[in-house]
Design an enzyme around this catalytic site. Structure first.
Site, PDB file in Angstrom:
ATOM      1  N   PRO A  78       0.823  -1.223   0.000  1.00 24.61           N
ATOM      2  CG  PRO A  78      -0.871  -1.599   1.554  1.00 24.61           C
ATOM      3  CD  PRO A  78       0.433  -2.149   1.062  1.00 24.61           C
ATOM      4  CB  CYS A  79       0.525   4.353  -1.980  1.00 23.38           C
ATOM      5  SG  CYS A  79      -1.184   4.834  -1.666  1.00 23.38           S
ATOM      6  CD  GLN A  80      -2.265   3.677   2.808  1.00 24.25           C
ATOM      7  OE1 GLN A  80      -1.734   2.953   1.964  1.00 24.25           O
ATOM      8  NE2 GLN A  80      -3.561   3.663   3.034  1.00 24.25           N
TER       9      GLN A  80
END
Length: 374
Positions: A78-80
């Site tokens: 996930p891009c977080q």
């Protein structure tokens, strides 16, 4: 030969589909999928074989699991986890999620890995760290931003793709895979990008407002818009957006849009029949979130239309409620793009790169709008 595949942060399995399904590439079998989204993992299990693990990947690794051996690991942390997109991580001692991803690459003894994420990853410091860590593990790497429309998806979705391979075990892949389609603005012999009209024009009016039975109409349901919403839809002409709404019906235009006189040209916009879709996100059923109005109908696109614009064939099984399925569709990797990558990976594993067998088979044209019998 069938190669073993591990799909991490798998979601519904758009990337698995590109590798496993012969309509895209084929030659792979998924032996493990890991994700923390229960409904998405149920969707993955309904479409693919192999073990599924529901939960946090770090916690699972801490349990010293028996990670199966595999030839390839795929997935999109996930891009977080990427510092460029989450600038408030100073003092955060958690590992970025690409780190456990690479731990599983090591434990599985995979020869190749494919990591994909948002286009912003390409110019981030974290990509440098990913490639450095992979090099320490004995992998060579390459990375590039690819557009799904160039590989047969009826959607302009740009993603950073990172490919790593053990140079001592496999032939270096031809990266990026050769395009199969191109913008009609370019002078090329390739077929033009596939359009919204090709993908969804055969679908009639939506049926009801709930998930139904039997593809494709199971996901071709509508909403219950207010009269004000209907008036707003009607005020947007073909190819128009919120600025047209403001010009044609200022009295029903949200005040925040009137105050914001620049930017946001896709908000409350209509898709074009003769172009690919814009990037489909998780709230495509809300036209205030983007260019998600039907090209000519006075309504947002349906879940089935969004799934087709992502490149999912009608016989792909989705599990969960309406919002859960929308999230699965919007977060997916377009299977056409995944299939192009899979063909490249397969050629490398086959030792067939020199014969250019990574060229994508033209049967990729089949899945959109086609329900295949079991």
């Amino acid at each position: 030969m069938t190669y073993k595949l591990i799909d991490l942060f798998s979601g519904a399995g758009g990337m698995s589909l590109g590798f496993v399904d012969s309509r895209f590439c084929g030659g792979f079998k998924c032996v493990l999928a890991v994700d923390n989204d229960k409904a998405a993992l149920e969707t993955h299990a309904a479409n693919f074989s192999g073990k599924t693990v529901l939960g946090n990947i770090e916690h699972w690794l801490a349990e010293n699991p028996n990670v199966p051996k595999a030839d390839v690991v795929i997935g999109g942390p996930p891009c977080q986890g990427f510092s460029l997109l989450n600038k408030n991580r100073s003092g955060d001692l958690r590992r970025a999620l690409w780190e456990p991803y690479l731990d599983i690459v090591e434990l599985s003894e995979a020869k190749i890995f494919v990591m994909e994420n948002v286009s912003e990853l390409y110019r981030s410091d974290e990509l440098v760290q990913i490639r450095q860590q992979a090099e320490r593990m004995g992998f060579r790497t390459d990375a590039m931003v690819l557009n799904a429309a160039d590989y047969g998806a009826p959607q302009t979705r740009k993603r950073t793709v990172v490919v790593g391979w053990r140079n001592k075990d496999v032939e270096a892949p031809v990266f990026p895979p050769p395009r199969t389609h191109a913008s009609s603005d370019l002078k090329t012999d390739l077929p033009a990008w596939r359009t919204v009209k090709e993908a969804i024009s055969d679908l009639g009016e939506p049926r009801g407002t709930e998930i139904g039975v039997g593809a494709p109409l199971d996901l071709h349901f509508g909403r219950n818009p207010t009269e004000k919403s209907l008036k707003r839809y009607r005020a947007v002409p073909p190819g128009g957006n919120r600025f047209d709404l403001m010009r044609n019906a200022r009295h029903i235009t949200p005040a925040c849009w009137i105050r914001k006189t620049s930017g946001g040209t896709d908000l409350f916009g209509r898709l074009w029949w003769d172009r690919p879709s814009v990037t489909i996100r998780t709230e495509f059923f809300k036209p205030e979130k983007g260019r998600y109005l039907h090209p000519v109908k006075h309504r947002p696109i349906t879940h089935r239309e969004a799934a087709r614009l992502m490149g999912f064939p009608d016989d792909f099984i989705f599990k969960g409620g309406k919002t859960e399925i929308a999230k699965q569709i919007g977060n997916a990797v377009p299977p056409n793009l995944a299939g192009a990558i899979a063909a490249m990976v397969k050629a490398s594993l086959d030792g067939d790169v020199s014969k250019k067998s990574a060229k994508i088979p033209w049967r990729l044209e089949a899945p959109i709008g086609e329900t295949v019998s079991a």
